[in-house]
Design a protein around this motif. Sequence first.
Motif, PDB file in Angstrom:
ATOM      1  N   ASP A 152      35.898 108.423 -34.048  1.00 31.00           N
ATOM      2  CA  ASP A 152      35.989 108.112 -35.487  1.00 31.00           C
ATOM      3  C   ASP A 152      35.165 109.147 -36.224  1.00 31.00           C
ATOM      4  O   ASP A 152      34.027 109.414 -35.832  1.00 31.00           O
ATOM      5  CB  ASP A 152      35.345 106.750 -35.793  1.00 31.00           C
ATOM      6  CG  ASP A 152      36.095 105.576 -35.177  1.00 31.00           C
ATOM      7  OD1 ASP A 152      37.316 105.668 -35.022  1.00 31.00           O
ATOM      8  OD2 ASP A 152      35.424 104.571 -34.864  1.00 31.00           O
ATOM      9  N   ASP A 153      35.706 109.741 -37.256  1.00 33.55           N
ATOM     10  CA  ASP A 153      34.875 110.582 -38.130  1.00 33.55           C
ATOM     11  C   ASP A 153      35.452 110.576 -39.532  1.00 33.55           C
ATOM     12  O   ASP A 153      36.335 109.765 -39.835  1.00 33.55           O
ATOM     13  CB  ASP A 153      34.674 111.997 -37.555  1.00 33.55           C
ATOM     14  CG  ASP A 153      35.940 112.835 -37.585  1.00 33.55           C
ATOM     15  OD1 ASP A 153      36.936 112.387 -38.185  1.00 33.55           O
ATOM     16  OD2 ASP A 153      35.927 113.950 -37.029  1.00 33.55           O
ATOM     17  N   VAL A 154      34.953 111.474 -40.387  1.00 32.24           N
ATOM     18  CA  VAL A 154      35.379 111.437 -41.791  1.00 32.24           C
ATOM     19  C   VAL A 154      36.864 111.724 -41.948  1.00 32.24           C
ATOM     20  O   VAL A 154      37.475 111.343 -42.945  1.00 32.24           O
ATOM     21  CB  VAL A 154      34.593 112.456 -42.650  1.00 32.24           C
ATOM     22  CG1 VAL A 154      33.176 112.001 -42.876  1.00 32.24           C
ATOM     23  CG2 VAL A 154      34.640 113.847 -42.036  1.00 32.24           C
ATOM     24  N   ARG A 155      37.448 112.385 -40.956  1.00 36.68           N
ATOM     25  CA  ARG A 155      38.866 112.757 -41.116  1.00 36.68           C
ATOM     26  C   ARG A 155      39.817 111.654 -40.671  1.00 36.68           C
ATOM     27  O   ARG A 155      40.897 111.504 -41.227  1.00 36.68           O
ATOM     28  CB  ARG A 155      39.158 114.055 -40.371  1.00 36.68           C
ATOM     29  CG  ARG A 155      38.602 115.265 -41.075  1.00 36.68           C
ATOM     30  CD  ARG A 155      39.084 116.541 -40.458  1.00 36.68           C
ATOM     31  NE  ARG A 155      38.459 116.809 -39.184  1.00 36.68           N
ATOM     32  CZ  ARG A 155      37.235 117.287 -39.024  1.00 36.68           C
ATOM     33  NH1 ARG A 155      36.516 117.570 -40.081  1.00 36.68           N
ATOM     34  NH2 ARG A 155      36.736 117.501 -37.842  1.00 36.68           N
TER      35      ARG A 155
END
Length: 291
Positions: free
Chosen positions: A263-266
Amino acid sequence: MPNQMSVSNYLKPRTLDEAVSLLAGSDAQILSGGTDFYPALGEKLPQGTIVDVSALRELRGISISADHIRIGGLTTWTEVIRAPLPRCFDALKAAAREVGSVQIQNRGTVAGNLCNASPAADGVPPLLVLDAVVELISAAGRRQMPLAEFIVGNRKTLRRPDEVLSGILVPRTAEDASSVFLKLGARRYLVISISMVAALIRRDDVQSNHAGRIAEACVAVGSCSASARRLGDLEKSLVGLPCAPGIGEAVTKAHLSPLSPIDDVRATAQYRRDASLVLVRRALEACVGQR
Ligand SMILES: Cc1cc2nc3c(=O)[nH]c(=O)nc-3n(C[C@H](O)[C@H](O)[C@H](O)COP(=O)(O)OP(=O)(O)OC[C@H]3O[C@@H](n4cnc5c(N)ncnc54)[C@H](O)[C@@H]3O)c2cc1C
């Protein structure tokens, strides 16, 4: 600014011999196109010794020999796009067109992309499906290793600090294969990918007009693990299947198990998994659709 030193030593060798002797036993950083190097500095000024390799003529150009196609260590993305290359390079050319903008493609090198080893490096999946080998040169000598072994993690490679990536060698074993690169980002241009896929399919009867069967399949996914990964079980399961529309249905979620998206900002990990499944299916359909 008292805590910001300026560059203590900027060196621009003219020959590879000179470059490797400057790097030997030093903690110098290599600078090439600078399109990863400078953004990584953020607000800081460069520090320490910098060896700018951009004037090394020996590293320029793409050449073809009996066994392999060699992409010199200073080859830019624009040079890849413009070079007359066999169709198995279509995925690499498509990736080259996706790297940043035209200005970035004019400066950024394929070697810099590999050495920077971002999980989202667009050059890695298409070179993995080509079974590319990297060549490293230092004052101690020359060595080669498969790209799949060279990148060992997020921004980690087996390059020693004194080594220059002098070339990328692609074996001439699947030149007639079709290849496709697909990249998904939050917008169409100038974007870091959420997932990207390179696929290569070689048919067993390239000369005939019949669709034939799959003799070799290579699939690599980027941005969904610390470094891009080949999907070995999927590749094996595709061999022998008809090289025809509908091939995407052979891909299951289980085939993507080598991936470990985060999971990340993108995107979320789950979105990355779902998107990768769709991209792999589409890439294979596009490969078999090419005659
Ligand atoms: C606006 C922008 C958009 C971008 N978009 C994308 C994108 O869409 N996709 C993507 O993949 N990348 C993208 N990038 C990243 C970058 O452009 C590429 O990774 C490029 O290929 C890096 O090459 P370079 O020659 O500029 O490397 P540099 O910045 O000069 O170097 C990168 C790293 O590799 C090392 N290095 C460079 N060359 C060698 C060599 N020959 N031997 C040993 N070590 C070396 C350097 O020491 C440094 O650690 C973008 C960058 C910017 C600024």
